[in-house]
Write a protein that holds these residues in place. Structure first.
Motif, PDB file in Angstrom:
ATOM      1  N   GLY A 239       0.788  -1.225   0.000  1.00  0.00           N
ATOM      2  CA  GLY A 239       0.000   0.000   0.000  1.00  0.00           C
ATOM      3  C   GLY A 239       0.819   1.272   0.000  1.00  0.00           C
ATOM      4  O   GLY A 239       0.513   2.223  -0.735  1.00  0.00           O
ATOM      5  N   ALA A 240       1.883   1.295   0.794  1.00  0.00           N
ATOM      6  CA  ALA A 240       2.676   2.520   0.943  1.00  0.00           C
ATOM      7  C   ALA A 240       3.365   2.927  -0.354  1.00  0.00           C
ATOM      8  O   ALA A 240       3.790   4.076  -0.501  1.00  0.00           O
ATOM      9  N   ARG A 241       3.506   1.997  -1.300  1.00  0.00           N
ATOM     10  CA  ARG A 241       4.192   2.344  -2.556  1.00  0.00           C
ATOM     11  C   ARG A 241       3.240   2.537  -3.734  1.00  0.00           C
ATOM     12  O   ARG A 241       3.670   2.857  -4.846  1.00  0.00           O
ATOM     13  N   LEU A 242       1.932   2.363  -3.486  1.00  0.00           N
ATOM     14  CA  LEU A 242       0.972   2.431  -4.604  1.00  0.00           C
ATOM     15  C   LEU A 242       0.989   3.780  -5.304  1.00  0.00           C
ATOM     16  O   LEU A 242       0.946   3.861  -6.532  1.00  0.00           O
ATOM     17  N   ALA A 243       1.040   4.857  -4.514  1.00  0.00           N
ATOM     18  CA  ALA A 243       0.919   6.199  -5.094  1.00  0.00           C
ATOM     19  C   ALA A 243       2.089   6.514  -6.023  1.00  0.00           C
ATOM     20  O   ALA A 243       1.990   7.406  -6.864  1.00  0.00           O
ATOM     21  N   ARG A 244       3.176   5.782  -5.896  1.00  0.00           N
ATOM     22  CA  ARG A 244       4.353   6.069  -6.726  1.00  0.00           C
ATOM     23  C   ARG A 244       4.429   5.208  -7.992  1.00  0.00           C
ATOM     24  O   ARG A 244       5.365   5.352  -8.781  1.00  0.00           O
ATOM     25  N   LEU A 245       3.458   4.308  -8.176  1.00  0.00           N
ATOM     26  CA  LEU A 245       3.481   3.473  -9.388  1.00  0.00           C
ATOM     27  C   LEU A 245       3.333   4.335 -10.640  1.00  0.00           C
ATOM     28  O   LEU A 245       2.550   5.286 -10.648  1.00  0.00           O
ATOM     29  N   PRO A 246       4.045   3.986 -11.717  1.00  0.00           N
ATOM     30  CA  PRO A 246       3.930   4.774 -12.953  1.00  0.00           C
ATOM     31  C   PRO A 246       2.484   4.846 -13.462  1.00  0.00           C
ATOM     32  O   PRO A 246       2.034   5.897 -13.924  1.00  0.00           O
ATOM     33  N   GLN A 247       1.736   3.737 -13.336  1.00  0.00           N
ATOM     34  CA  GLN A 247       0.342   3.744 -13.814  1.00  0.00           C
ATOM     35  C   GLN A 247      -0.486   4.763 -13.029  1.00  0.00           C
ATOM     36  O   GLN A 247      -1.416   5.363 -13.571  1.00  0.00           O
ATOM     37  N   VAL A 248      -0.157   4.902 -11.758  1.00  0.00           N
ATOM     38  CA  VAL A 248      -0.937   5.783 -10.887  1.00  0.00           C
ATOM     39  C   VAL A 248      -0.570   7.248 -11.122  1.00  0.00           C
ATOM     40  O   VAL A 248      -1.388   8.152 -10.919  1.00  0.00           O
ATOM     41  N   GLN A 249       0.632   7.471 -11.629  1.00  0.00           N
ATOM     42  CA  GLN A 249       1.049   8.851 -11.922  1.00  0.00           C
ATOM     43  C   GLN A 249       0.116   9.512 -12.935  1.00  0.00           C
ATOM     44  O   GLN A 249      -0.010  10.720 -12.982  1.00  0.00           O
TER      45      GLN A 249
ATOM     46  N   ASP B 224      -5.707  10.460  -2.153  1.00  0.00           N
ATOM     47  CA  ASP B 224      -6.611   9.538  -1.455  1.00  0.00           C
ATOM     48  C   ASP B 224      -5.949   8.169  -1.248  1.00  0.00           C
ATOM     49  O   ASP B 224      -6.102   7.543  -0.203  1.00  0.00           O
ATOM     50  N   ILE B 225      -5.223   7.728  -2.253  1.00  0.00           N
ATOM     51  CA  ILE B 225      -4.523   6.440  -2.148  1.00  0.00           C
ATOM     52  C   ILE B 225      -3.579   6.474  -0.955  1.00  0.00           C
ATOM     53  O   ILE B 225      -3.530   5.555  -0.137  1.00  0.00           O
ATOM     54  N   GLU B 226      -2.858   7.587  -0.835  1.00  0.00           N
ATOM     55  CA  GLU B 226      -1.881   7.701   0.236  1.00  0.00           C
ATOM     56  C   GLU B 226      -2.550   7.681   1.614  1.00  0.00           C
ATOM     57  O   GLU B 226      -2.096   7.003   2.528  1.00  0.00           O
ATOM     58  N   ILE B 227      -3.639   8.419   1.725  1.00  0.00           N
ATOM     59  CA  ILE B 227      -4.304   8.542   3.024  1.00  0.00           C
ATOM     60  C   ILE B 227      -5.003   7.244   3.424  1.00  0.00           C
ATOM     61  O   ILE B 227      -4.832   6.735   4.531  1.00  0.00           O
ATOM     62  N   VAL B 228      -5.754   6.672   2.496  1.00  0.00           N
ATOM     63  CA  VAL B 228      -6.519   5.465   2.834  1.00  0.00           C
ATOM     64  C   VAL B 228      -5.580   4.288   3.102  1.00  0.00           C
ATOM     65  O   VAL B 228      -5.810   3.476   4.007  1.00  0.00           O
ATOM     66  N   SER B 229      -4.478   4.205   2.362  1.00  0.00           N
ATOM     67  CA  SER B 229      -3.576   3.067   2.557  1.00  0.00           C
ATOM     68  C   SER B 229      -2.751   3.200   3.833  1.00  0.00           C
ATOM     69  O   SER B 229      -2.052   2.271   4.211  1.00  0.00           O
TER      70      SER B 229
ATOM     71  N   PRO C 268      -7.028   1.613  -3.051  1.00  0.00           N
ATOM     72  CA  PRO C 268      -7.725   2.427  -2.052  1.00  0.00           C
ATOM     73  C   PRO C 268      -8.600   3.479  -2.715  1.00  0.00           C
ATOM     74  O   PRO C 268      -8.268   3.988  -3.790  1.00  0.00           O
ATOM     75  N   ASP C 269      -9.704   3.809  -2.049  1.00  0.00           N
ATOM     76  CA  ASP C 269     -10.547   4.917  -2.491  1.00  0.00           C
ATOM     77  C   ASP C 269     -11.008   5.683  -1.263  1.00  0.00           C
ATOM     78  O   ASP C 269     -11.239   5.091  -0.206  1.00  0.00           O
ATOM     79  N   ARG C 270     -11.173   6.966  -1.446  1.00  0.00           N
ATOM     80  CA  ARG C 270     -11.570   7.826  -0.344  1.00  0.00           C
ATOM     81  C   ARG C 270     -12.798   7.310   0.414  1.00  0.00           C
ATOM     82  O   ARG C 270     -12.858   7.372   1.637  1.00  0.00           O
ATOM     83  N   GLY C 271     -13.779   6.774  -0.325  1.00  0.00           N
ATOM     84  CA  GLY C 271     -15.025   6.307   0.283  1.00  0.00           C
ATOM     85  C   GLY C 271     -14.843   5.122   1.218  1.00  0.00           C
ATOM     86  O   GLY C 271     -15.779   4.712   1.908  1.00  0.00           O
ATOM     87  N   MET C 272     -13.653   4.550   1.264  1.00  0.00           N
ATOM     88  CA  MET C 272     -13.427   3.393   2.135  1.00  0.00           C
ATOM     89  C   MET C 272     -13.288   3.786   3.597  1.00  0.00           C
ATOM     90  O   MET C 272     -13.356   2.927   4.474  1.00  0.00           O
ATOM     91  N   LEU C 273     -13.054   5.053   3.849  1.00  0.00           N
ATOM     92  CA  LEU C 273     -12.970   5.519   5.236  1.00  0.00           C
ATOM     93  C   LEU C 273     -14.171   6.410   5.525  1.00  0.00           C
ATOM     94  O   LEU C 273     -14.601   7.175   4.664  1.00  0.00           O
TER      95      LEU C 273
END
Ligand SMILES: *Cc1c(COP(=O)(O)O)cnc(C)c1O
Ligand code: SF4
Length: 445
Positions: free
Chosen positions: A18-28, A37-42, A74-79
């Protein structure tokens, strides 16, 4: 070695936490807000994907609205909104680790980490105490949670075992090795089914799996007719059955169990038909079936991923074409990100009915919507009017007391009900099994 194994290049697993998801090239390529949101929820809930999920399953042209993205990201709506705001504020002003940790721990406790008391309930007792890592709820089936199988090749956002993945479970539900499980099974001739579950038992090496499985093929375990493996490996890492180093050994082990007269059932978790459409998955299905094992499929019905009758109908058709047997459509449990994924029960009933009516009789082996509740597995057969009142028609598919199985009962219709605990008897109080004191109080018979 089979033809496939020699002609297919081995895939190497690259897991992304989870902690590395936001840095994936696809996510960029996604919006800034989505990345934030990915960063916060994860930071609160556990996430994990791998190269197969990223490259073969998710359709990045459709993300974030892609169902396989929704399943694993992760999605914001999960929290709950206040929790999201609190964590976002802390991250925004660069709060220290300790402060953030405190807020994250509080947030996790709010998210019902132990739904239905699953950790303590149904654990059998021996003279030396509780046999943690075993569950014996229904007379004929024992669940085994091998210690080395308590993680998965990727995580589902709706996972009801999420608390285990981040270590908040006070009681780790796992056996450290096969001895305890085998000892218990040897003493229980009424048990015909063993279900290895997790996490995902297929995360274990073949050698580890063999230590559990091979003894069960000995004559003293002749009462164990069915050996099941609950797994999402066919969706998240089908190479477990094709090109992984010990894939071939795993298939030979399954073949051996079949040859010794055991029915081997792979209880595959498939959430969407797209998971069955990759070459890797199809090849894995074929190779498992070649061992004599039968693959049965189950998944919860969840919003954002498969809350659409045509997705289920298509999934069941695809399964039948591949020789996979549709088994259960579950109702999502009330834990973790459930508010993001849950649907009212009446919607679940209509999705099931709409889906089942579209398919062949061969595909109607899927039962649902099913809730794995504390007295048993309850299916809702439909909504009807009885004596001027709208009711849910319910029935036990499995029950603590075998005598309850198959008995219809009625619950008051409630358009907001999302889980069994929200239901009330439509006519006589209490529920019929609650007045059945001796059996209702008991462990499996
Ligand atoms: C679902 C389940 C089983 C297996 O039930 P079947 O209807 O035989 O598939 C066994 N134990 C528990 C605790 C379960 O939830
Ligand atoms: S495969 Fe099952 S145990 Fe693993 S993350 Fe998904 S729901 Fe949880």
């Amino acid at each position: 070695m089979s033809v496939q194994a020699t002609t297919t290049r081995a895939m190497k697993m690259r897991a992304v936490p989870g902690a590395r998801l936001a840095r994936l090239p696809q996510v960029q390529r996604l919006d800034d807000a989505v990345r934030r949101d990915i960063e916060i929820v994860s930071s609160v809930l556990p996430f994990k994907v791998n190269n197969y999920v990223l490259e073969e399953l998710i359709d990045w042209d459709r993300a974030p609205d892609d169902p396989l993205y929704r399943l694993t990201f992760p999605d914001r709506g999960m929290l709950p909104e206040p929790v999201y705001e609190e964590i976002a504020a802390l991250v925004g002003r660069g709060a220290g680790r300790e402060e953030l940790r405190g807020a994250v721990d509080r947030a996790r406790r709010q998210l019902n980490p132990h739904p239905g008391d699953q950790l303590q309930a149904n654990v059998p007792q021996s003279q030396s105490g509780a046999l943690n890592g075993l569950q014996h709820k229904y007379r004929e089936t024992v669940l085994v949670f091998p210690g080395q199988g308590q993680t998965c090749h990727a995580y589902c956002g709706y996972c009801f075992r999420w608390a285990q993945f981040i270590g908040v479970a006070e009681l780790k539900q796992a056996v450290s090795g096969p001895e305890q499980a085998l000892g218990y099974l040897a003493q229980h001739p009424e048990v015909s089914d063993v279900l290895f579950t997790g996490g995902d038992p297929m995360i274990m090496s073949t050698d580890r799996l063999r230590a559990y499985l091979a003894p069960l093929l000995e004559p003293r375990f002749e009462h164990i007719r069915n050996i099941r493996f609950g797994t999402k490996a066919l969706s998240y890492w089908p190479y477990r059955f094709t090109t992984d180093d010990d894939a071939e050994d795993l298939l030979r082990l399954m073949e051996q169990a079949s040859a010794r007269g055991r029915h081997v059932a792979v209880m595959a978790h498939f959430s969407h038909h797209r998971e069955l459409e990759t070459d890797a998955c199809r090849q894995a299905v074929r190779r498992i079936r070649d061992t004599g094992a039968v693959i049965r499929a189950q998944a919860p019905l969840v919003r954002h991923v498969n809350d659409d009758a045509s997705v289920w109908a298509q999934m069941w058709r695809t399964m039948t074409g591949l020789g996979v047997v549709p088994y259960y459509m579950f109702v999502e449990r009330d834990t973790g990100a459930s508010q993001y994924f849950e649907l009212p029960l009446h919607r679940a009933v209509s999705v099931y009915r709409d889906a089942i009516s579209q398919v062949s009789g061969l595909e109607r082996t899927a039962r649902g919507p099913v809730m794995s509740a504390s007295p048993g597995k309850v299916v809702i057969d439909g909504i009807v009017q009885v004596a001027g009142q709208d009711v849910f028609c319910c029935r036990f598919l499995q029950a603590r007391n075998p005598d309850w199985v198959g008995r219809p009962f009625f619950a008051k219709f409630d358009e907001h009900a999302v889980w069994f605990d929200d239901l009330k008897p439509a006519f006589d109080e209490p529920w019929f099994w609650q007045s059945d004191a001796p059996a209702g109080a008991g462990a499996p018979l």
